[in-house]
Design a protein around this motif. Structure first.
Motif, PDB file in Angstrom:
ATOM      1  N   PHE A  59      -7.114  49.083  82.978  1.00  0.00           N
ATOM      2  CA  PHE A  59      -8.822  48.586  83.916  1.00  0.00           C
ATOM      3  C   PHE A  59      -8.380  47.686  84.858  1.00  0.00           C
ATOM      4  CE2 PHE A  59      -9.205  48.979  79.743  1.00  0.00           C
ATOM      5  CZ  PHE A  59      -9.961  47.311  78.876  1.00  0.00           C
ATOM      6  N   ARG A  60      -6.951  48.093  85.977  1.00  0.00           N
ATOM      7  CA  ARG A  60      -7.046  47.069  87.380  1.00  0.00           C
ATOM      8  C   ARG A  60      -7.558  47.887  87.930  1.00  0.00           C
ATOM      9  NH1 ARG A  60      -4.100  49.994  90.677  1.00  0.00           N
ATOM     10  NH2 ARG A  60      -1.369  51.124  88.778  1.00  0.00           N
ATOM     11  N   ILE A  61      -7.601  48.770  88.064  1.00  0.00           N
ATOM     12  CA  ILE A  61      -8.807  50.077  89.212  1.00  0.00           C
ATOM     13  C   ILE A  61     -10.096  50.174  88.191  1.00  0.00           C
ATOM     14  CG2 ILE A  61      -6.499  50.831  89.470  1.00  0.00           C
ATOM     15  CD1 ILE A  61      -6.997  53.514  88.097  1.00  0.00           C
ATOM     16  N   ASN A  62     -10.238  50.040  87.393  1.00  0.00           N
ATOM     17  CA  ASN A  62     -11.544  49.272  87.030  1.00  0.00           C
ATOM     18  C   ASN A  62     -12.484  48.358  86.900  1.00  0.00           C
ATOM     19  OD1 ASN A  62     -12.340  52.530  85.633  1.00  0.00           O
ATOM     20  ND2 ASN A  62     -10.133  52.242  85.375  1.00  0.00           N
ATOM     21  N   ALA A  63     -14.023  48.955  86.922  1.00  0.00           N
ATOM     22  CA  ALA A  63     -15.044  47.451  86.279  1.00  0.00           C
ATOM     23  C   ALA A  63     -15.060  47.555  84.717  1.00  0.00           C
ATOM     24  CB  ALA A  63     -16.669  47.970  87.219  1.00  0.00           C
ATOM     25  N   MET A  64     -14.650  46.489  84.477  1.00  0.00           N
ATOM     26  CA  MET A  64     -15.081  46.756  82.928  1.00  0.00           C
ATOM     27  C   MET A  64     -16.390  45.642  82.776  1.00  0.00           C
ATOM     28  SD  MET A  64     -12.649  48.448  81.739  1.00  0.00           S
ATOM     29  CE  MET A  64     -12.897  47.591  79.756  1.00  0.00           C
ATOM     30  N   GLY A  65     -17.113  45.743  81.715  1.00  0.00           N
ATOM     31  CA  GLY A  65     -18.426  45.235  81.012  1.00  0.00           C
ATOM     32  C   GLY A  65     -18.472  45.281  79.896  1.00  0.00           C
ATOM     33  N   TRP A  66     -19.130  43.524  79.803  1.00  0.00           N
ATOM     34  CA  TRP A  66     -19.671  43.247  78.819  1.00  0.00           C
ATOM     35  C   TRP A  66     -20.914  42.935  78.171  1.00  0.00           C
ATOM     36  CZ3 TRP A  66     -16.646  42.071  73.783  1.00  0.00           C
ATOM     37  CH2 TRP A  66     -14.973  41.853  74.476  1.00  0.00           C
ATOM     38  N   TYR A  67     -21.312  44.031  77.051  1.00  0.00           N
ATOM     39  CA  TYR A  67     -23.390  44.378  77.039  1.00  0.00           C
ATOM     40  C   TYR A  67     -23.453  43.227  75.795  1.00  0.00           C
ATOM     41  CZ  TYR A  67     -22.483  48.769  80.168  1.00  0.00           C
ATOM     42  OH  TYR A  67     -22.086  48.370  81.374  1.00  0.00           O
ATOM     43  N   ARG A  68     -24.337  43.418  75.082  1.00  0.00           N
ATOM     44  CA  ARG A  68     -24.458  42.999  73.594  1.00  0.00           C
ATOM     45  C   ARG A  68     -26.121  43.596  73.167  1.00  0.00           C
ATOM     46  NH1 ARG A  68     -26.641  36.338  74.684  1.00  0.00           N
ATOM     47  NH2 ARG A  68     -28.326  36.909  76.120  1.00  0.00           N
ATOM     48  N   GLN A  69     -26.744  44.282  72.335  1.00  0.00           N
ATOM     49  CA  GLN A  69     -27.947  44.635  71.195  1.00  0.00           C
ATOM     50  C   GLN A  69     -27.707  44.318  70.269  1.00  0.00           C
ATOM     51  OE1 GLN A  69     -27.475  48.556  70.200  1.00  0.00           O
ATOM     52  NE2 GLN A  69     -29.543  48.208  70.270  1.00  0.00           N
ATOM     53  N   ALA A  70     -29.063  43.048  70.288  1.00  0.00           N
ATOM     54  CA  ALA A  70     -29.484  42.361  69.367  1.00  0.00           C
ATOM     55  C   ALA A  70     -30.837  43.288  68.800  1.00  0.00           C
ATOM     56  CB  ALA A  70     -30.060  40.525  69.875  1.00  0.00           C
ATOM     57  N   PRO A  71     -30.510  42.294  66.958  1.00  0.00           N
ATOM     58  CA  PRO A  71     -31.903  43.438  66.390  1.00  0.00           C
ATOM     59  C   PRO A  71     -33.130  43.277  66.974  1.00  0.00           C
ATOM     60  CG  PRO A  71     -30.586  41.354  65.248  1.00  0.00           C
ATOM     61  CD  PRO A  71     -30.443  40.802  66.706  1.00  0.00           C
ATOM     62  N   GLY A  72     -32.706  44.455  67.131  1.00  0.00           N
ATOM     63  CA  GLY A  72     -34.878  44.933  67.707  1.00  0.00           C
ATOM     64  C   GLY A  72     -34.687  45.513  69.364  1.00  0.00           C
ATOM     65  N   LYS A  73     -33.816  45.085  69.379  1.00  0.00           N
ATOM     66  CA  LYS A  73     -33.208  45.221  71.087  1.00  0.00           C
ATOM     67  C   LYS A  73     -32.421  45.753  71.742  1.00  0.00           C
ATOM     68  CE  LYS A  73     -35.494  40.717  71.941  1.00  0.00           C
ATOM     69  NZ  LYS A  73     -34.497  38.975  72.345  1.00  0.00           N
ATOM     70  N   GLN A  74     -32.645  46.587  73.182  1.00  0.00           N
ATOM     71  CA  GLN A  74     -32.062  47.255  73.597  1.00  0.00           C
ATOM     72  C   GLN A  74     -31.284  46.996  74.502  1.00  0.00           C
ATOM     73  OE1 GLN A  74     -33.834  49.199  77.409  1.00  0.00           O
ATOM     74  NE2 GLN A  74     -35.081  50.868  75.419  1.00  0.00           N
ATOM     75  N   ARG A  75     -29.987  47.196  73.927  1.00  0.00           N
ATOM     76  CA  ARG A  75     -28.149  46.849  74.583  1.00  0.00           C
ATOM     77  C   ARG A  75     -28.657  46.465  76.028  1.00  0.00           C
ATOM     78  NH1 ARG A  75     -23.591  50.405  73.465  1.00  0.00           N
ATOM     79  NH2 ARG A  75     -24.152  50.269  71.092  1.00  0.00           N
ATOM     80  N   GLU A  76     -27.955  45.393  76.654  1.00  0.00           N
ATOM     81  CA  GLU A  76     -27.700  44.919  77.315  1.00  0.00           C
ATOM     82  C   GLU A  76     -26.745  44.456  78.371  1.00  0.00           C
ATOM     83  OE1 GLU A  76     -30.001  41.000  78.100  1.00  0.00           O
ATOM     84  OE2 GLU A  76     -29.445  39.861  76.382  1.00  0.00           O
ATOM     85  N   LEU A  77     -26.511  44.628  79.933  1.00  0.00           N
ATOM     86  CA  LEU A  77     -25.144  44.587  80.454  1.00  0.00           C
ATOM     87  C   LEU A  77     -25.321  42.422  80.456  1.00  0.00           C
ATOM     88  CD1 LEU A  77     -22.883  45.236  81.850  1.00  0.00           C
ATOM     89  CD2 LEU A  77     -24.514  44.548  83.668  1.00  0.00           C
ATOM     90  N   ILE A  78     -24.260  41.734  80.338  1.00  0.00           N
ATOM     91  CA  ILE A  78     -24.279  40.732  80.819  1.00  0.00           C
ATOM     92  C   ILE A  78     -23.116  39.563  81.777  1.00  0.00           C
ATOM     93  CG2 ILE A  78     -25.222  40.080  77.760  1.00  0.00           C
ATOM     94  CD1 ILE A  78     -22.628  39.076  77.106  1.00  0.00           C
ATOM     95  N   ALA A  79     -22.783  40.935  81.611  1.00  0.00           N
ATOM     96  CA  ALA A  79     -21.265  39.999  82.504  1.00  0.00           C
ATOM     97  C   ALA A  79     -20.520  41.614  82.937  1.00  0.00           C
ATOM     98  CB  ALA A  79     -20.613  39.167  82.136  1.00  0.00           C
ATOM     99  N   ARG A  80     -20.242  41.603  84.152  1.00  0.00           N
ATOM    100  CA  ARG A  80     -19.165  42.713  84.889  1.00  0.00           C
ATOM    101  C   ARG A  80     -17.459  41.943  85.345  1.00  0.00           C
ATOM    102  NH1 ARG A  80     -22.109  48.009  86.528  1.00  0.00           N
ATOM    103  NH2 ARG A  80     -22.008  48.565  84.635  1.00  0.00           N
ATOM    104  N   ILE A  81     -16.826  42.356  85.450  1.00  0.00           N
ATOM    105  CA  ILE A  81     -15.924  41.653  85.979  1.00  0.00           C
ATOM    106  C   ILE A  81     -15.239  43.361  87.312  1.00  0.00           C
ATOM    107  CG2 ILE A  81     -13.857  42.107  84.432  1.00  0.00           C
ATOM    108  CD1 ILE A  81     -12.473  39.862  86.149  1.00  0.00           C
ATOM    109  N   TYR A  82     -15.178  43.319  88.275  1.00  0.00           N
ATOM    110  CA  TYR A  82     -15.168  44.929  89.199  1.00  0.00           C
ATOM    111  C   TYR A  82     -13.418  44.836  89.072  1.00  0.00           C
ATOM    112  CZ  TYR A  82     -19.937  44.979  89.637  1.00  0.00           C
ATOM    113  OH  TYR A  82     -20.995  44.736  89.315  1.00  0.00           O
ATOM    114  N   SER A  83     -12.761  45.809  90.042  1.00  0.00           N
ATOM    115  CA  SER A  83     -11.344  45.593  89.912  1.00  0.00           C
ATOM    116  C   SER A  83     -10.962  44.907  91.200  1.00  0.00           C
ATOM    117  CB  SER A  83     -10.808  46.809  90.801  1.00  0.00           C
ATOM    118  OG  SER A  83     -11.304  47.075  92.005  1.00  0.00           O
ATOM    119  N   GLY A  84     -11.214  44.648  92.398  1.00  0.00           N
ATOM    120  CA  GLY A  84     -11.153  43.327  92.519  1.00  0.00           C
ATOM    121  C   GLY A  84     -11.134  41.667  92.075  1.00  0.00           C
ATOM    122  N   GLY A  85     -11.834  41.773  91.336  1.00  0.00           N
ATOM    123  CA  GLY A  85     -11.710  40.397  90.208  1.00  0.00           C
ATOM    124  C   GLY A  85     -13.149  39.913  90.700  1.00  0.00           C
ATOM    125  N   SER A  86     -14.373  40.535  91.087  1.00  0.00           N
ATOM    126  CA  SER A  86     -15.429  39.944  91.578  1.00  0.00           C
ATOM    127  C   SER A  86     -16.357  39.805  90.416  1.00  0.00           C
ATOM    128  CB  SER A  86     -16.401  39.520  93.229  1.00  0.00           C
ATOM    129  OG  SER A  86     -16.389  41.385  93.122  1.00  0.00           O
TER     130      SER A  86
END
Length: 113
Positions: free
Chosen positions: A29-56
């Motif tokens: 994880f420490r060298i990869n960005a990671m993200g949280w996504y969500r998909q509501a019924p009938g909607k496309q999956r969307e990116l809601i939050a991301r954290i980068y390797s530097g912590g931003s």
């Protein structure tokens, strides 16, 4: 083999909080960005939050100031603290790596009004 496993979803009333966890194996994880996504019924999956390797971090406007993404590199875990939940936050929540190659199986979050 990379594996991501989410947990922490559930049923909560509007205004409540939940904390999601995503534990990874086969990926550093420490060298990869990671993200949280969500998909509501009938909607496309969307990116809601991301954290980068530097912590931003970055957030979608829909969750800004309510959700907080964080990481514990020692535990290879990424978290999503969700506060002031709304019924429109109801969705299946997924974590993924920064290039969206590896995904978890998702965890259901349901917010009742």
């Amino acid at each position: 083999q990379v594996q991501l496993v989410e947990s922490g979803g559930g049923l909560v009333q509007a205004g409540g909080s939940l904390k999601l966890s995503c534990v990874g194996s086969g990926i550093i994880f420490r060298i990869n960005a990671m993200g949280w996504y969500r998909q509501a019924p009938g909607k496309q999956r969307e990116l809601i939050a991301r954290i980068y390797s530097g912590g931003s971090t970055m957030y979608a406007d829909s969750v800004k100031d309510r959700f907080t993404i964080s990481r514990d590199n020692a535990k290879n875990t990424v978290y999503l603290q969700m506060n002031s939940l709304k019924p429109e936050d109801t969705a299946v929540y997924y974590c993924a790596d920064g290039v969206e190659v590896h995904w978890g199986q998702g965890t259901q979050v349901t917010v009742s009004s």
